[in-house]
Write a protein that holds these residues in place. Structure first.
Motif, PDB file in Angstrom:
ATOM      1  N   ARG A  27     -10.663   3.273   2.154  1.00 45.35           N
ATOM      2  CA  ARG A  27     -10.818   4.493   2.962  1.00 45.35           C
ATOM      3  C   ARG A  27     -10.851   4.154   4.447  1.00 45.35           C
ATOM      4  O   ARG A  27     -10.212   4.827   5.264  1.00 45.35           O
ATOM      5  CB  ARG A  27     -12.117   5.227   2.583  1.00 45.35           C
ATOM      6  N   ILE A  30      -7.388   3.300   5.716  1.00 46.07           N
ATOM      7  CA  ILE A  30      -6.550   4.495   5.842  1.00 46.07           C
ATOM      8  C   ILE A  30      -6.929   5.279   7.109  1.00 46.07           C
ATOM      9  O   ILE A  30      -6.065   5.774   7.823  1.00 46.07           O
ATOM     10  CB  ILE A  30      -6.655   5.381   4.576  1.00 46.07           C
ATOM     11  N   PHE A  36      -1.075   6.245   9.250  1.00 48.27           N
ATOM     12  CA  PHE A  36      -1.750   7.323   8.536  1.00 48.27           C
ATOM     13  C   PHE A  36      -2.330   8.370   9.486  1.00 48.27           C
ATOM     14  O   PHE A  36      -3.003   9.298   9.051  1.00 48.27           O
ATOM     15  CB  PHE A  36      -2.860   6.765   7.626  1.00 48.27           C
ATOM     16  N   SER A  41      -3.992  11.819   3.682  1.00 49.85           N
ATOM     17  CA  SER A  41      -4.287  10.820   2.650  1.00 49.85           C
ATOM     18  C   SER A  41      -5.790  10.613   2.496  1.00 49.85           C
ATOM     19  O   SER A  41      -6.500  10.485   3.486  1.00 49.85           O
ATOM     20  CB  SER A  41      -3.632   9.486   3.009  1.00 49.85           C
ATOM     21  N   GLU A  42      -6.234  10.582   1.244  1.00 49.22           N
ATOM     22  CA  GLU A  42      -7.643  10.284   0.984  1.00 49.22           C
ATOM     23  C   GLU A  42      -7.830   9.723  -0.415  1.00 49.22           C
ATOM     24  O   GLU A  42      -6.966   9.853  -1.284  1.00 49.22           O
ATOM     25  CB  GLU A  42      -8.528  11.515   1.209  1.00 49.22           C
ATOM     26  N   ILE A  43      -8.977   9.083  -0.601  1.00 50.34           N
ATOM     27  CA  ILE A  43      -9.339   8.511  -1.895  1.00 50.34           C
ATOM     28  C   ILE A  43     -10.678   9.115  -2.286  1.00 50.34           C
ATOM     29  O   ILE A  43     -11.645   9.009  -1.541  1.00 50.34           O
ATOM     30  CB  ILE A  43      -9.466   6.969  -1.802  1.00 50.34           C
ATOM     31  N   LEU A  52      -6.300   9.811  -5.907  1.00 45.60           N
ATOM     32  CA  LEU A  52      -5.574   9.477  -4.685  1.00 45.60           C
ATOM     33  C   LEU A  52      -4.800  10.710  -4.249  1.00 45.60           C
ATOM     34  O   LEU A  52      -4.107  11.330  -5.058  1.00 45.60           O
ATOM     35  CB  LEU A  52      -4.606   8.327  -4.951  1.00 45.60           C
ATOM     36  N   SER A  54      -2.200  12.259  -1.061  1.00 48.24           N
ATOM     37  CA  SER A  54      -1.437  11.914   0.125  1.00 48.24           C
ATOM     38  C   SER A  54      -0.357  12.961   0.379  1.00 48.24           C
ATOM     39  O   SER A  54      -0.148  13.867  -0.427  1.00 48.24           O
ATOM     40  CB  SER A  54      -0.824  10.520  -0.015  1.00 48.24           C
ATOM     41  N   LYS A  59       3.894   7.949   1.032  1.00 48.47           N
ATOM     42  CA  LYS A  59       2.548   7.697   1.566  1.00 48.47           C
ATOM     43  C   LYS A  59       1.586   7.355   0.421  1.00 48.47           C
ATOM     44  O   LYS A  59       0.712   6.511   0.573  1.00 48.47           O
ATOM     45  CB  LYS A  59       2.030   8.920   2.325  1.00 48.47           C
ATOM     46  N   ASN A  62       1.818   3.832  -0.388  1.00 51.93           N
ATOM     47  CA  ASN A  62       1.076   3.029   0.597  1.00 51.93           C
ATOM     48  C   ASN A  62      -0.422   3.040   0.310  1.00 51.93           C
ATOM     49  O   ASN A  62      -1.099   2.016   0.451  1.00 51.93           O
ATOM     50  CB  ASN A  62       1.334   3.541   2.021  1.00 51.93           C
ATOM     51  N   VAL A  63      -0.951   4.208  -0.094  1.00 51.16           N
ATOM     52  CA  VAL A  63      -2.373   4.311  -0.439  1.00 51.16           C
ATOM     53  C   VAL A  63      -2.674   3.392  -1.631  1.00 51.16           C
ATOM     54  O   VAL A  63      -3.673   2.664  -1.642  1.00 51.16           O
ATOM     55  CB  VAL A  63      -2.767   5.777  -0.749  1.00 51.16           C
TER      56      VAL A  63
END
Length: 166
Positions: A27, A30, A36, A41-43, A52, A54, A59, A62-63
């Motif tokens: 996190r 990112i 980013f 984008s987030e987890i 996940l 995005s 993207k 990439n995460v």
């Protein structure tokens, strides 16, 4: 005097604290990475499933790369991450669920027991919930089973725990 019985368990266990640490590191990366900036984008993690999110498939990939690099750095085998399918999500984003493999599923447990029996090593293997217990009189036989299973490639990492002599 009866011969001693030795045993160990074959398990698939993940240190959830290390998963949590990996997610926090991912996190942070990112949030700070230039590519980013302005991304959605987030987890997310609910203690069981990682989600996940995005902007698009690229993207999201990439995460996943960031997540896997952090997991590897924390000493967790990436084979414990089981990816669901990519789905469309709210606000023009995509999301993907990631389950964390804990325990050995019954199909794989049956395969492991079958593999041990096929090897003709003098041990007994039995499925006990989400693990396989291997017992035998001779410690060298138990070592041979561990060696046999390490040489096989399974979709999940196996650990050998609770080594006991009684």
């Amino acid at each position: 005097m009866a011969a001693k019985e030795n045993s160990f368990d074959i398990v698939c266990e993940v240190d959830m604290q290390e998963i949590d640490n990996s997610l926090n590191q991912a996190r942070r990366e990112i949030e700070t990475r230039f590519d980013f900036k302005g991304s959605k984008s987030e987890i997310k993690f609910d203690g069981e499933v990682i989600t996940l999110i995005s902007d698009d498939d690229f993207k999201l990939k990439n995460v996943i790369d960031i997540l896997e690099s952090k997991v590897i750095k924390r000493g967790v085998d990436v084979r414990t991450l089981k990816y669901g399918k990519v789905e469309a999500a709210a606000g023009d984003t995509v999301k993907q669920q990631v389950n964390i493999q804990q325990g050995i599923e019954s199909e794989l447990a049956k395969d492991i027991v079958k593999e041990i029996k096929k090897s003709k090593i003098k041990v007994q293997a039995s499925i006990q919930g989400d693990k396989v217990r291997v017992a035998g009189k001779n410690r060298d036989d138990l070592q041979a089973v561990i060696q046999l299973l390490k040489e096989k490639e399974y979709d999940i990492p196996l650990q050998f725990t609770n080594y006991r002599s009684s």
